[in-house]
Design an enzyme around this catalytic site. Structure first.
Site, short mmCIF file in Angstrom:
data_model
loop_
_atom_site.label_atom_id
_atom_site.label_comp_id
_atom_site.label_asym_id
_atom_site.label_seq_id
_atom_site.Cartn_x
_atom_site.Cartn_y
_atom_site.Cartn_z
N HIS A 121 34.01 70.31 24.15
CA HIS A 121 34.12 70.09 22.82
C HIS A 121 33.52 68.93 22.36
CE1 HIS A 121 36.83 66.60 24.23
NE2 HIS A 121 37.01 67.25 25.31
N ASP A 122 33.19 69.07 21.13
CA ASP A 122 32.68 67.92 20.14
C ASP A 122 31.22 67.30 20.99
OD1 ASP A 122 34.93 67.27 18.64
OD2 ASP A 122 35.84 66.87 20.58
N GLY A 139 33.11 66.42 27.06
CA GLY A 139 33.06 66.29 25.82
C GLY A 139 32.50 65.01 25.22
#
Length: 258
Positions: A121-122, A139
């Protein structure tokens, strides 16, 4: 029935699929997915959530894109994955959508994402990057353009890998990798300038010479980092590559692989 979509594929109502996109057997495409022209999905690809895939990507079998992140702080917020053009995404790659930090995970253009890579994520992966088999981005990792990450290499959360840098296989990276350098080891340390990569990409002898000297100033002379940055600016006041190194280091939150 679109002749480019296999009869066993499941395409949710609402998905936006360009007419010439090829979707193989047993693929599953969610209702918020958008796939642009010239992209190919082999068999058993799953694309969910709000996922935007650009043009002329080739996505191999058993890839999973857009699933919820492996983050205990995620509570179902509206986030997405954005993938650019001309990427090759090999077997069993996983790319998870963002969280409320950035609200999206992004992959640029012309990247090679080899088998079993995980992009969490991200993360932000810029253009022309290579992630070898089993590389793992935790992340919030930021990978600048033309970076190469070796196989079986984990990258810690919030770490940045600078442009034209190369990380050796089976390294463990928990600090930022300075642009144009080669880093390796567990834990990863800067080894030298990525000379082979720079030559392949057309860097001049003068540019490489300056980068070699910058490496010595940062890593070999026992200077405090602040002192090294001052010397770099004084010695190379008009070198755009050195300027990028200075700016990159100044923005570091986790420190550099020194």
């Amino acid at each position: 029935m679109n002749k480019n979509i296999h009869e066993t594929a499941i395409i949710a109502a609402g998905a936006k699929i360009a007419d010439d996109v090829k979707i193989g057997p047993y693929c599953i495409i969610g209702p918020q997915v958008s796939i642009d022209s010239g992209t190919v999905l082999e068999s058993h690809v799953v694309v969910e959530g709000e996922t935007i895939i650009g043009k002329k990507n080739y996505i191999f079998s058993f890839v999973s894109i857009g699933k919820v992140p492996q983050d205990l702080k995620f509570h179902g917020e509206e986030t997405r994955v954005v993938i650019g053009d001309n990427n090759k995404i090999r077997e069993f790659v996983t790319i998870h959508r963002g969280t409320e930090d950035r609200f999206e995970t992004t992959v640029g253009n012309n990247c090679l994402i080899m088998a079993y890579v995980h992009i969490a994520h991200d993360c932000m992966v810029e253009d022309n990057c290579i992630l070898a088999n089993g590389a793992t981005l935790a992340g919030h990792v930021y990978v600048e353009e033309y970076a190469v990450i070796g196989g079986l290499t984990p990258i810690h959360q919030f770490v940045r890998v600078g442009r034209h840098a190369m990380v050796g296989g089976a390294s463990a990276v928990n600090q930022d990798v300075v642009p144009y350098t080669l880093a390796e080891g567990n834990k990863a340390r800067a080894a030298y300038i990525n000379i082979t990569g720079l030559k392949r990409r057309g860097f001049t002898e003068e540019e490489i010479k300056n980068l070699r000297e910058s490496y010595k100033i940062i890593f070999k002379r026992g200077l405090k980092l602040e002192e090294a940055l001052v010397q770099l600016k004084e010695k190379f006041p008009d070198d755009k590559n050195i300027d990028h190194i200075i700016a990159f280091i100044k923005k570091s939150k986790r420190g550099i692989t020194r």
